[in-house]
Design an enzyme around this catalytic site. Sequence first.
Site, PDB file in Angstrom:
ATOM      1  CE  LYS A 233      65.182 -20.114  58.798  1.00 32.61           C
ATOM      2  NZ  LYS A 233      65.788 -21.155  59.627  1.00 32.61           N
ATOM      3  CD  GLU A 239      64.403 -26.497  44.229  1.00 33.23           C
ATOM      4  OE1 GLU A 239      64.774 -25.449  44.827  1.00 33.23           O
ATOM      5  OE2 GLU A 239      65.040 -27.560  44.266  1.00 33.23           O
ATOM      6  N   GLY A 295      63.582 -24.912  58.920  1.00 35.77           N
ATOM      7  CA  GLY A 295      62.560 -25.182  57.910  1.00 35.77           C
ATOM      8  C   GLY A 295      61.734 -26.420  58.230  1.00 35.77           C
ATOM      9  NE  ARG A 296      66.238 -30.692  59.838  1.00 34.64           N
ATOM     10  CZ  ARG A 296      67.222 -29.888  59.485  1.00 34.64           C
ATOM     11  NH1 ARG A 296      67.081 -29.127  58.421  1.00 34.64           N
ATOM     12  NH2 ARG A 296      68.352 -29.829  60.176  1.00 34.64           N
ATOM     13  CD  GLU A 381      66.854 -30.475  55.159  1.00 29.97           C
ATOM     14  OE1 GLU A 381      66.091 -29.757  55.840  1.00 29.97           O
ATOM     15  OE2 GLU A 381      66.934 -30.364  53.922  1.00 29.97           O
ATOM     16  CG  HIS A 412      47.777 -55.973  49.735  1.00 24.33           C
ATOM     17  ND1 HIS A 412      47.282 -57.237  49.580  1.00 24.33           N
ATOM     18  CD2 HIS A 412      47.109 -55.423  50.784  1.00 24.33           C
ATOM     19  CE1 HIS A 412      46.323 -57.448  50.478  1.00 24.33           C
ATOM     20  NE2 HIS A 412      46.212 -56.353  51.224  1.00 24.33           N
ATOM     21  CE  LYS A 532      69.412 -25.748  48.717  1.00 29.86           C
ATOM     22  NZ  LYS A 532      69.184 -24.877  49.869  1.00 29.86           N
TER      23      LYS A 532
HETATM   24  O1  F6P Z   1      67.522 -27.251  50.708  1.00 26.99           O
HETATM   25  C1  F6P Z   1      67.074 -27.593  51.965  1.00 26.99           C
HETATM   26  C2  F6P Z   1      66.258 -26.502  52.582  1.00 26.99           C
HETATM   27  O2  F6P Z   1      67.068 -25.475  53.022  1.00 26.99           O
HETATM   28  C3  F6P Z   1      65.404 -27.056  53.707  1.00 26.99           C
HETATM   29  O3  F6P Z   1      66.081 -27.142  54.895  1.00 26.99           O
HETATM   30  C4  F6P Z   1      64.264 -26.099  53.703  1.00 26.99           C
HETATM   31  O4  F6P Z   1      63.168 -26.622  54.400  1.00 26.99           O
HETATM   32  C5  F6P Z   1      64.032 -25.938  52.227  1.00 26.99           C
HETATM   33  O5  F6P Z   1      65.325 -25.960  51.668  1.00 26.99           O
HETATM   34  C6  F6P Z   1      63.287 -24.715  51.815  1.00 26.99           C
HETATM   35  O6  F6P Z   1      63.942 -23.547  52.184  1.00 26.99           O
HETATM   36  P1  F6P Z   1      63.202 -22.152  52.145  1.00 26.99           P
HETATM   37  O7  F6P Z   1      62.059 -22.206  53.087  1.00 26.99           O
HETATM   38  O8  F6P Z   1      64.237 -21.143  52.562  1.00 26.99           O
HETATM   39  O9  F6P Z   1      62.748 -21.917  50.731  1.00 26.99           O
END
Ligand code: F6P
Length: 568
Positions: A233, A239, A295-296, A381, A412, A532
Site C-alpha cells: 500500500k 521487508e 491493508g488487512r 491488528e 492430535h 519499525k
Molecule cells: O506494519 C503493519 C502494516 O502496516 C500492516 O497494516 C500492513 O498490512 C502491512 O504493514 C504492509 O503494509 P504495506 O502494504 O504498506 O507494505
Amino acid sequence: MHRKLFYPFLKGDNMATPAAEEIKNSKVEPLTRRKAWKALETHAGKMRETHLRTLFAGDPKRGERMTVEAAGLFLDYSKNRVTDETLRLLLQLAEESGLKQRIEAMFRGDKINVTEKRAVLHVALRAPRSASILVDGENVVPQVHEVLDKMAVFANRIRSGAWTGHSGKPIKNIVNIGIGGSDLGPVMAYEALRHFSNRDLTFRFVSNVDGTDFAEAVHDLAADETLFIVSSKTFTTLETMTNAHTAREWLLGKIGGHQSSVAKHFVAVSTNAAEVAKFGIDTANMFGFWDWVGGRYSMDSAIGLSTMIAIGPENFRKMLVGFHEMDEHFRTAPFEKNLPVLLGLLTVWYANFFDAQTVAILPYEQYLKRFPAYLQQLTMESNGKHVTLEGNPVDYTTCPIYWGEPGTNGQHSFYQLIHQGTRLISCDFLAFYRTVNKLGRHQDMLIANVFAQTEALAFGKTPEQVKAEGTPDWLVPHRVFEGNRPSNTILADELTPAMLGKLVALYEHSVFTQGTIWQVNSFDQWGVELGKALAQRIIPELENKTEPDLKHDSSTNNLIRRYRKFKE
Ligand code: F6P
C-alpha cells in the site's frame, strides 16, 4: 470505573479534531457505564455457574433454536454458554453501543478511522457497478471497477500467455512480494481457492525480510518466465522493498538484461505512484487502491491481483459477489439474526465476562489452512488496542488472541488443552457439506470429527460415566472431561470463491462489531510503529564497520555487541 482523559489535547476547545467531533456526536456512554454492560456483569455471575448440560436438558429444541442461516452460511451457536437472556442483553449492549449507527457511518463513507482521518470502505471494493458510495463527495465505485477491469485484462494476458517476459517466453511463475495485509490475504486466498487456480502457473509468496524466504521461493524458478508483483500500500515497507530490490537484482543477474526488462517482469500494487515509478516499474503496470482500504481489509482490492491471475477474473468477481452478499446481510439483517453481529457479541461475552484470553479458529477444510493466520492480522491488528476512540485508556479487556490450525491436525496436538486444560477457549469450527476432493470416506470422517469435537467440548464426560466404563478409581480424575467448553459451528455448502468472500466478510464485520462495543479504532495500527523505528536505528549499528556508539539499554547494547562479534 472509567479513567480520566489520557490525552489532554482532546479536551476543551481542542475538541475540533475529527476524533473529538466523532465522539461528541456519538453520544455513547463509556462501555462499563452502559446499562446492558452492568446487567451482563450480574447475569454472567449466574452463567459462570451454569453447565451446557443443564441448558440443553432444559430445552430439548435448543440445538435447533439457537441457529441462524444467512447468505449460505449456517451458524449453530447453541453450544455457547448463553441463554435467551444473555442474548437479549448482548443485543441491548450492541444497541447501546450505537452499532447500527456505526454500521451506517461505515457504509456511508464517514471518516470513522479518526486517528488517520480516513473513511473505511472495504465494502466499496465489492459494491456492484451500479452502486454509489461517496468519499469527499466523489463516487468511488466507478474507480473500483476501473481497477478491477484493468486487473482482469492483465490477468487474462498472463493466463493466456500473451504477456511475455524479456526473452519472449510467456510467464509461468508469479511471485507476490508483500507483507501483512499485502501478503496474508493473497496467500490465504490462493491456498483456499487452489482448486480453481490455473495449474499451469506456479505461485509463490515472499514476505519475510529473512533472506531465506526469497531464496527458497525462487530457487527453482526460471527468471525469464517469472513475474514479480510488488504489493505494498505504502511502497515503503522495509521487508517488501528489501525483497523487491533483491528480486530485481536476482532477475537482472539471471537474464543479464538491461534495466528496461524490469518492466516486463515487475508490476506493482500500491497507492503510492511516485515510489512505484522510482523503483523502475512502469506506472502503466501499477494497480491502484485507496487510503480508505486498510491493508488487512484489502485482499479483494488490487492486492488480490495474484488471486485473480490464479483463479481468473470471473471467479474473482464471484468472490466479490460473496463478499457483497455478506455486507448486505450485515447492513440490513436484524441483529438477532445477523451472523457477524452474533459472532462478534459472543466474542465480547467470553473476553469480557469469562476472562477468555483466546479464540481458536478451526477450519475442517484443508484449503483453509492459512485462514487462521489471515484472521490473526484481521482481528488483532484491528482490535488489539488499549485506548478508546477518544484516547482514554480502556478499563476492560479488548481483542482476544486468535489462533488455530486446520482439523483434524489440531486434535492430535493442542486440543488436549482445550478439552482438559484450565483455560476457557471459545472455538469456531468451520466445515463444509461437500468437498471438491471426493476420496472414499474422507469427508464423512472429517465432518464426524467436527461434530464429535463440539459434542465432547460441550458435554464432556462425568466421573460417573468414566467409572461406569470400569476405569480404576485412581485414573478417573484423569479421564474426566468437565465439558462446558463453548463453540460455534459454521457450516456451508462448499468452499467456492463466493463462499470465501462470505467467510472473510463475516469475520471482518464481526471484528467491526467487537471494535464498536469496545469503542476502539479498528482501522489504525499505531502499535506496529515503535518496533519499525527502532529497527531502522539498529540496522546501521549492526552494519557499520566502525564500532557504533550505542545508546540503548544495557540488554539491547549487549545483544548488538554480541551479534557484531559473532556475525562473520
Ligand atoms: O506494519 C503493519 C502494516 O502496516 C500492516 O497494516 C500492513 O498490512 C502491512 O504493514 C504492509 O503494509 P504495506 O502494504 O504498506 O507494505
